[in-house]
Each structure stands twice: as C-alpha cells, then as structure tokens.
Design a protein around this motif. Structure first.
Motif, PDB file in Angstrom:
ATOM      1  N   VAL A  66       0.828  -1.203   0.000  1.00 47.49           N
ATOM      2  CA  VAL A  66       0.000   0.000   0.000  1.00 47.49           C
ATOM      3  C   VAL A  66       0.864   1.255   0.000  1.00 47.49           C
ATOM      4  O   VAL A  66       0.652   2.180  -0.784  1.00 47.49           O
ATOM      5  N   ARG A  67       1.847   1.293   0.880  1.00 46.81           N
ATOM      6  CA  ARG A  67       2.715   2.473   0.971  1.00 46.81           C
ATOM      7  C   ARG A  67       3.598   2.625  -0.267  1.00 46.81           C
ATOM      8  O   ARG A  67       3.819   3.756  -0.742  1.00 46.81           O
ATOM      9  N   SER A  68       4.091   1.518  -0.813  1.00 48.73           N
ATOM     10  CA  SER A  68       4.979   1.605  -1.981  1.00 48.73           C
ATOM     11  C   SER A  68       4.261   2.132  -3.219  1.00 48.73           C
ATOM     12  O   SER A  68       4.900   2.645  -4.139  1.00 48.73           O
ATOM     13  N   HIS A  69       2.921   2.021  -3.224  1.00 48.85           N
ATOM     14  CA  HIS A  69       2.135   2.531  -4.349  1.00 48.85           C
ATOM     15  C   HIS A  69       1.586   3.936  -4.078  1.00 48.85           C
ATOM     16  O   HIS A  69       0.769   4.440  -4.846  1.00 48.85           O
ATOM     17  N   GLY A  70       2.016   4.555  -3.003  1.00 48.37           N
ATOM     18  CA  GLY A  70       1.680   5.955  -2.772  1.00 48.37           C
ATOM     19  C   GLY A  70       0.401   6.227  -2.020  1.00 48.37           C
ATOM     20  O   GLY A  70       0.000   7.384  -1.894  1.00 48.37           O
ATOM     21  N   TYR A  71      -0.265   5.218  -1.462  1.00 42.96           N
ATOM     22  CA  TYR A  71      -1.488   5.442  -0.700  1.00 42.96           C
ATOM     23  C   TYR A  71      -1.118   5.926   0.706  1.00 42.96           C
ATOM     24  O   TYR A  71      -0.242   5.354   1.352  1.00 42.96           O
ATOM     25  N   THR A  72      -1.798   6.943   1.159  1.00 48.26           N
ATOM     26  CA  THR A  72      -1.384   7.609   2.402  1.00 48.26           C
ATOM     27  C   THR A  72      -2.421   7.596   3.519  1.00 48.26           C
ATOM     28  O   THR A  72      -2.243   8.268   4.531  1.00 48.26           O
ATOM     29  N   MET A  73      -3.503   6.850   3.354  1.00 54.67           N
ATOM     30  CA  MET A  73      -4.491   6.801   4.445  1.00 54.67           C
ATOM     31  C   MET A  73      -3.861   6.209   5.699  1.00 54.67           C
ATOM     32  O   MET A  73      -2.933   5.390   5.611  1.00 54.67           O
ATOM     33  N   PRO A  74      -4.302   6.617   6.901  1.00 58.70           N
ATOM     34  CA  PRO A  74      -3.769   6.032   8.127  1.00 58.70           C
ATOM     35  C   PRO A  74      -4.028   4.526   8.166  1.00 58.70           C
ATOM     36  O   PRO A  74      -5.090   4.059   7.769  1.00 58.70           O
ATOM     37  N   ILE A  75      -3.031   3.775   8.651  1.00 62.32           N
ATOM     38  CA  ILE A  75      -3.149   2.322   8.771  1.00 62.32           C
ATOM     39  C   ILE A  75      -2.957   1.930  10.233  1.00 62.32           C
ATOM     40  O   ILE A  75      -1.951   2.278  10.853  1.00 62.32           O
ATOM     41  N   LEU A  76      -3.940   1.203  10.764  1.00 66.53           N
ATOM     42  CA  LEU A  76      -3.893   0.722  12.141  1.00 66.53           C
ATOM     43  C   LEU A  76      -3.808  -0.799  12.106  1.00 66.53           C
ATOM     44  O   LEU A  76      -4.715  -1.467  11.626  1.00 66.53           O
ATOM     45  N   LEU A  77      -2.691  -1.344  12.589  1.00 67.99           N
ATOM     46  CA  LEU A  77      -2.495  -2.783  12.589  1.00 67.99           C
ATOM     47  C   LEU A  77      -3.209  -3.426  13.775  1.00 67.99           C
ATOM     48  O   LEU A  77      -3.162  -2.911  14.893  1.00 67.99           O
ATOM     49  N   LEU A  78      -3.836  -4.578  13.521  1.00 68.12           N
ATOM     50  CA  LEU A  78      -4.449  -5.395  14.568  1.00 68.12           C
ATOM     51  C   LEU A  78      -3.627  -6.672  14.658  1.00 68.12           C
ATOM     52  O   LEU A  78      -3.554  -7.430  13.688  1.00 68.12           O
ATOM     53  N   THR A  79      -2.990  -6.893  15.771  1.00 67.58           N
ATOM     54  CA  THR A  79      -2.080  -8.029  15.868  1.00 67.58           C
ATOM     55  C   THR A  79      -2.226  -8.775  17.179  1.00 67.58           C
ATOM     56  O   THR A  79      -2.483  -8.183  18.230  1.00 67.58           O
ATOM     57  N   ALA A  80      -2.069 -10.103  17.108  1.00 63.13           N
ATOM     58  CA  ALA A  80      -2.067 -10.934  18.306  1.00 63.13           C
ATOM     59  C   ALA A  80      -0.652 -11.096  18.837  1.00 63.13           C
ATOM     60  O   ALA A  80      -0.438 -11.686  19.894  1.00 63.13           O
ATOM     61  N   ARG A  81       0.314 -10.582  18.101  1.00 62.70           N
ATOM     62  CA  ARG A  81       1.713 -10.702  18.492  1.00 62.70           C
ATOM     63  C   ARG A  81       2.143  -9.472  19.277  1.00 62.70           C
ATOM     64  O   ARG A  81       1.998  -8.353  18.799  1.00 62.70           O
ATOM     65  N   ASP A  82       2.680  -9.699  20.455  1.00 64.01           N
ATOM     66  CA  ASP A  82       3.158  -8.567  21.239  1.00 64.01           C
ATOM     67  C   ASP A  82       4.680  -8.520  21.306  1.00 64.01           C
ATOM     68  O   ASP A  82       5.259  -7.802  22.108  1.00 64.01           O
ATOM     69  N   ASP A  83       5.323  -9.306  20.439  1.00 62.31           N
ATOM     70  CA  ASP A  83       6.779  -9.289  20.374  1.00 62.31           C
ATOM     71  C   ASP A  83       7.242  -7.977  19.743  1.00 62.31           C
ATOM     72  O   ASP A  83       6.710  -7.543  18.715  1.00 62.31           O
ATOM     73  N   THR A  84       8.246  -7.367  20.327  1.00 60.78           N
ATOM     74  CA  THR A  84       8.722  -6.064  19.849  1.00 60.78           C
ATOM     75  C   THR A  84       9.150  -6.127  18.397  1.00 60.78           C
ATOM     76  O   THR A  84       8.893  -5.199  17.616  1.00 60.78           O
ATOM     77  N   THR A  85       9.778  -7.230  17.995  1.00 63.00           N
ATOM     78  CA  THR A  85      10.258  -7.354  16.612  1.00 63.00           C
ATOM     79  C   THR A  85       9.106  -7.257  15.621  1.00 63.00           C
ATOM     80  O   THR A  85       9.198  -6.586  14.589  1.00 63.00           O
ATOM     81  N   ASP A  86       7.998  -7.953  15.921  1.00 61.44           N
ATOM     82  CA  ASP A  86       6.834  -7.920  15.022  1.00 61.44           C
ATOM     83  C   ASP A  86       6.213  -6.528  14.966  1.00 61.44           C
ATOM     84  O   ASP A  86       5.787  -6.064  13.897  1.00 61.44           O
ATOM     85  N   ILE A  87       6.150  -5.863  16.103  1.00 59.01           N
ATOM     86  CA  ILE A  87       5.567  -4.524  16.145  1.00 59.01           C
ATOM     87  C   ILE A  87       6.414  -3.544  15.341  1.00 59.01           C
ATOM     88  O   ILE A  87       5.908  -2.756  14.548  1.00 59.01           O
ATOM     89  N   VAL A  88       7.728  -3.616  15.521  1.00 60.44           N
ATOM     90  CA  VAL A  88       8.639  -2.743  14.780  1.00 60.44           C
ATOM     91  C   VAL A  88       8.526  -3.005  13.280  1.00 60.44           C
ATOM     92  O   VAL A  88       8.524  -2.071  12.472  1.00 60.44           O
ATOM     93  N   ALA A  89       8.412  -4.285  12.898  1.00 62.11           N
ATOM     94  CA  ALA A  89       8.283  -4.626  11.478  1.00 62.11           C
ATOM     95  C   ALA A  89       7.041  -3.988  10.873  1.00 62.11           C
ATOM     96  O   ALA A  89       7.074  -3.466   9.744  1.00 62.11           O
ATOM     97  N   GLY A  90       5.948  -4.021  11.629  1.00 64.35           N
ATOM     98  CA  GLY A  90       4.714  -3.417  11.131  1.00 64.35           C
ATOM     99  C   GLY A  90       4.818  -1.913  10.988  1.00 64.35           C
ATOM    100  O   GLY A  90       4.391  -1.338   9.980  1.00 64.35           O
ATOM    101  N   LEU A  91       5.406  -1.256  11.975  1.00 65.12           N
ATOM    102  CA  LEU A  91       5.552   0.201  11.912  1.00 65.12           C
ATOM    103  C   LEU A  91       6.523   0.604  10.806  1.00 65.12           C
ATOM    104  O   LEU A  91       6.305   1.591  10.096  1.00 65.12           O
ATOM    105  N   ASP A  92       7.607  -0.179  10.636  1.00 66.67           N
ATOM    106  CA  ASP A  92       8.566   0.111   9.569  1.00 66.67           C
ATOM    107  C   ASP A  92       7.958  -0.113   8.188  1.00 66.67           C
ATOM    108  O   ASP A  92       8.394   0.490   7.198  1.00 66.67           O
ATOM    109  N   ALA A  93       6.932  -0.971   8.119  1.00 66.80           N
ATOM    110  CA  ALA A  93       6.264  -1.220   6.837  1.00 66.80           C
ATOM    111  C   ALA A  93       5.355  -0.066   6.435  1.00 66.80           C
ATOM    112  O   ALA A  93       4.875  -0.018   5.299  1.00 66.80           O
ATOM    113  N   GLY A  94       5.112   0.857   7.374  1.00 68.38           N
ATOM    114  CA  GLY A  94       4.296   2.021   7.041  1.00 68.38           C
ATOM    115  C   GLY A  94       3.049   2.182   7.871  1.00 68.38           C
ATOM    116  O   GLY A  94       2.278   3.125   7.652  1.00 68.38           O
ATOM    117  N   ALA A  95       2.820   1.293   8.846  1.00 65.40           N
ATOM    118  CA  ALA A  95       1.646   1.438   9.712  1.00 65.40           C
ATOM    119  C   ALA A  95       1.824   2.648  10.625  1.00 65.40           C
ATOM    120  O   ALA A  95       2.938   3.012  10.991  1.00 65.40           O
TER     121      ALA A  95
END
Length: 250
Positions: A66-95
């Motif tokens: 989504v981000r690589s194609h230029g879409y800029t709407m806010p993205i809120l991730l819903l995750t069952a994983r509370d591991d810091t690595t997974d959270i950082v990966a999601g935020l770095d992906a553009g969430a």
C-alpha cells in the motif's frame, strides 16, 4: 467516513463492522490480503484497519505494498503478536499505529479517532443551516434545539448535505458515500432515505421542503432567509466528507 477492515475471522469482522456502522462509519470488509489490496485500489478510504495474520497476503506485506504505491491513508495494525520485533516490522512497513489482541472496542475506537484527527479528516466544528445544527464530534443533530433521532445513514446524508452548503448532492454521490461494497442499495434506496430524513425533520418543526429536490440533479438544503435557486458546484464531483487520502493509480 469510509474505513476498510481486513480481518479473516468472520465473527470478529462482523462484530467490528456492526460497532463501527453504529458510530456512523461506512465499513468494507476484506477477508484476505489480496482482497484488501483490491479494495484499496478501488475505493478511497479514510482509515485502514489491517489484521497482521491474513491469508494469501499477510498484513505487513500488504502494508508495504500500500505504501509503496503511494497510498497515504492512516493504517492501524491489529495483531495478536506482542513481540517487539513484530511490532517494529509493522511500523517500519508504514503502519501508523497498532493494537494488540485481545483489545477493547473503546480503546480501538479511540485510536481510530486519534489517527483520523492526525489526518484532518474528522472532528469538525458544529455546522448550522436555517435552524439545523449538527455536531460531527458527537454525531448529534438538532432542529431549533429539538433532537433528531437519526439512523446512521440518515445522519450521514444530513452531514453530506450540510457540507455541500446549499449545493446539489447527486444520487451518485449519495450512493458512493453511504453504502458499503457489501451493502448494495436497491433502486429506490436513495429516494426512500431522503423521504425518511424529511419526515424526521418535519416532525422536529422543519418545513416540508427543507431537503429540496433539484429535478434531474439531486438534493440540496433549501435556504429560506434568502430564497434562491439550487447551486451546482462544478468544482466538486464528490462531497468533501470522504477524504481522498490516497493516490489513485491506473
């Protein structure tokens, strides 16, 4: 406000969609990542609620696409994983934010409102028109101080009309902004909706033609203090309520 919910658990998706609809959002549901991508390319969304664990295309990969194609709407991730690595990966992906399951609806709704405020797509000042007052922040409407008990669609229609500021709102605009992809209207849906809104306004003391008809064009709010013909805003093809926060492609 139109939001996209990408969630493969049908029970959760339907429960969230019902709750958000009651809060006056229009909700489209995608049950896998590829379907979510199709929705993003087809409609303009104010917010994207994205589950991380999706079939066909996972949430983090979809967020990157989504981000690589230029879409800029806010993205809120819903995750069952509370591991810091997974959270950082999601935020770095553009969430923009994340909520860890299981979450409380009240907290999720608050985080949604915070993201929408950041995007300047909600929380507007009160709007008034000929005795009608609408408070978008709390989704309440009154006429001459008397409350209007409106359904979510009736409220959204009234808000659309107010945002047009006396300009004509076409049936196409109404259909696009008030019905979700999974809730297609029948042929007379717009006419019936306008009729119900008129009845509730009349019951509160408004004139019969407070919501007036511009034949062959659509509907508008009539101005009684200065009688005038309906205006057609040629610079607007769609009402400003739905923020086109993404870049259209193809």
């Amino acid at each position: 406000m139109r939001i996209l919910l990408a969630e493969d658990d049908q029970r959760i998706a339907e429960s969230l969609a019902a709750a958000f609809t009651a809060q006056h959002y229009i909700v489209d549901i995608a049950t896998d990542g590829e379907k979510g991508w199709d929705f993003v390319r087809t409609f303009a969304y104010d917010l994207f609620l994205l589950d991380v664990m999706l079939p066909k295309l996972d949430g983090v990969s979809l967020c990157q696409r989504v981000r690589s194609h230029g879409y800029t709407m806010p993205i809120l991730l819903l995750t069952a994983r509370d591991d810091t690595t997974d959270i950082v990966a999601g935020l770095d992906a553009g969430a923009d934010d994340y909520v860890i399951k299981p979450y409380k609806l009240q907290e999720l709704s608050a985080r949604m409102r915070a993201l929408l405020r950041r995007g300047h797509t909600t929380l507007s000042p009160a709007m008034e028109w000929e005795g009608l007052q609408l408070e978008p922040n709390i989704c309440q409407a009154t006429y001459e101080g008397r409350p209007l008990h409106l359904t979510p669609k009736e409220y959204r229609l009234l808000e659309l009309l107010l945002r047009r500021n006396g300009c004509v709102l076409s049936r196409c605009d109404i259909l696009e902004n008030l019905w979700s992809f999974d809730d297609p209207p029948d042929e007379d849906a717009v006419k019936a909706l306008v009729k119900r809104l008129r009845q509730k306004l009349k019951a509160a003391g408004a004139p019969d033609d407070f919501v007036a008809t511009a034949y062959g064009m659509g509907y508008y709010l009539k101005q009684y203090s200065h009688e005038q013909q309906p205006r057609h805003d040629e610079n607007l093809t769609h009402p400003p309520l739905v923020a086109n926060s993404r870049k259209r492609t193809g």
